[in-house]
Design an enzyme around this catalytic site. Structure first.
Site, PDB file in Angstrom:
ATOM      1  CE1 TYR A 146      -3.409  -0.122   4.904  1.00 39.22           C
ATOM      2  CE2 TYR A 146      -3.963  -2.440   5.278  1.00 39.22           C
ATOM      3  CZ  TYR A 146      -3.634  -1.394   4.415  1.00 39.22           C
ATOM      4  OH  TYR A 146      -3.512  -1.633   3.079  1.00 39.22           O
ATOM      5  CE  LYS A 150      -1.458  -4.531   3.328  1.00 39.32           C
ATOM      6  NZ  LYS A 150      -1.641  -5.878   2.748  1.00 39.32           N
ATOM      7  CB  SER A 157      -0.875   0.002   1.265  1.00 38.40           C
ATOM      8  OG  SER A 157      -1.439   1.279   1.482  1.00 38.40           O
TER       9      SER A 157
END
Ligand code: WQD
Length: 341
Positions: free
Chosen positions: A150, A154, A125
């Site tokens: 989050y 990643k 991302s």
């Protein structure tokens, strides 16, 4: 050639499965259905005419994961989407995110190495960049502190894969950093099915337009941008999907320069919230009910991609415009209302 897709009943996963099938791959789908439903499999079948093997397993269960991957160890690769991806949810439940997103990744990599599955494509991302100082963002833009657990999963996931690649040169990996995926398949047989209230702008726009939500709140118009609202790089989900097919073909054909490469997947065009709303109103002929509200914590003023590497190395070219994406998102919202999804 066979490819295993984890998280294949999700938004980007389902669109990628369609693209893989349409480019001659046989696909095996794995998902725990924690944030999606098998409705996507029916949609994939409507579009492609194919019924694909589906395994409902939790990738945090190492034995179940290894059993399924062993049954398909002839696969040329694995495309790994399965992960929790809500920024606000990750702030509320960080340990759920670290456990789910990282344990599942390690289980898959352990099996890939044991079984000798040669290629791995990882769903990363643009949020790994944090609040980038220089725009557009290239793959060499320094990684800053993640803005959410989050995004941190990643960043850690990418580091795990980098170290895995150093230790196991027989495996080749690609990390794909998505910017803001939007829209739905032109057939309106698949699309994003938000669980509860949406977090992201475009589902918020379409749910407001169809009357599911009362009003859209634009989170701030006092940013240092051309119209005061935040700028993002919105990219049609079908363009993101095709990039995965190209990435797998790039590895299968051994065109990669190293066994761990990173690519930005963005249109390269910065679009403001107000411009996104204007595009929606133009293509949908709907007047959107919105107000200007306070800034949202964690938002950066502007971020958009330099996608040169993906276009030159993978041969990737965006086929869809912002208008295409907004119209497909609107058509999908109307379809979900019709089907009461
Ligand atoms: C876009 C813009 C909001 C909702 C997220 C994730 C990121 C990545 C992409 C996974 C922002 C504004 C939004 C609303 C608004 N996902 N907005 N009103 O935050 O850029 O990125 O999706 O990898 O990890 O963080 O996307 O759609 O939430 O917001 O004004 O009701 O729309 O302020 O400027 P974001 P978003």
């Amino acid at each position: 050639m066979k490819v295993i897709v984890t998280g294949g009943t999700g938004y980007i996963g389902s669109h990628t499965i369609v693209d893989l099938i349409q480019h001659g791959f046989d696909v095996v789908c794995i998902d725990n259905l924690s944030r999606s439903s098998t409705y996507a499999l029916a949609g994939i079948e409507k579009i492609t005419g194919k019924t694909i093997p589906f395994y409902r397993i939790d990738l945090c269960d190492a034995n179940a994961t290894h059993d399924v991957l062993s049954a398909h160890q002839d696969a040329v690769g694995i495309i790994h989407f399965a992960a929790l991806k809500s920024v606000p949810e990750s702030v509320a439940a960080p340990l759920l995110y670290y456990k789910n997103n990282l344990e599942s990744l390690v289980n898959i990599l352990e099996s890939i190495e044991k079984l000798g599955i040669p290629n791995f494509v990882f769903s990363s991302s643009c949020s790994v960049y944090g609040n980038a100082d220089v725009l557009p963002v290239t793959e060499n833009t320094p990684i800053k502190n993640a803005e959410s657990p989050y995004a941190h999963t990643k960043q850690i996931g990418e580091d795990i894969i980098r170290n895995f690649s150093k230790r196991y040169p027989a495996q080749a990996s690609i990390l794909l950093r998505y910017f803001n995926p939007i829209g739905a398949h032109p057939s309106a047989h698949i699309g994003e099915i938000p669980i509860d209230k949406p977090n992201n702008l475009v589902p918020y726009i379409t749910q407001t337009a169809i009357g599911k939500l009362e009003q859209l709140c634009v989170y701030g118009n006092d940013y240092n941008t051309r119209d005061g609202s935040c700028i993002r790089d919105y990219i049609h989900v079908c363009d993101i999907a095709h990039a995965h097919t190209l990435a797998l073909q790039y590895l299968v054909n051994k065109r990669n320069d190293s066994n761990c490469e990173v690519f930005n997947l963005g249109s390269g065009i910065g679009v403001s919230v107000k411009e996104a709303i204007d595009a929606f109103e133009k293509v949908s002929l709907q007047k959107l009910n919105y107000v200007i509200g306070e800034r949202r914590a964690g938002d950066v003023a502007a971020v958009y991609a330099d996608n040169t590497n993906a276009t030159t190395q993978l041969g990737w070219q965006c086929q869809y415009s912002l208008d295409d994406a907004m119209l497909s998102a609107w058509n999908w919202e109307k379809k979900m209302q019709e089907l009461q999804l």
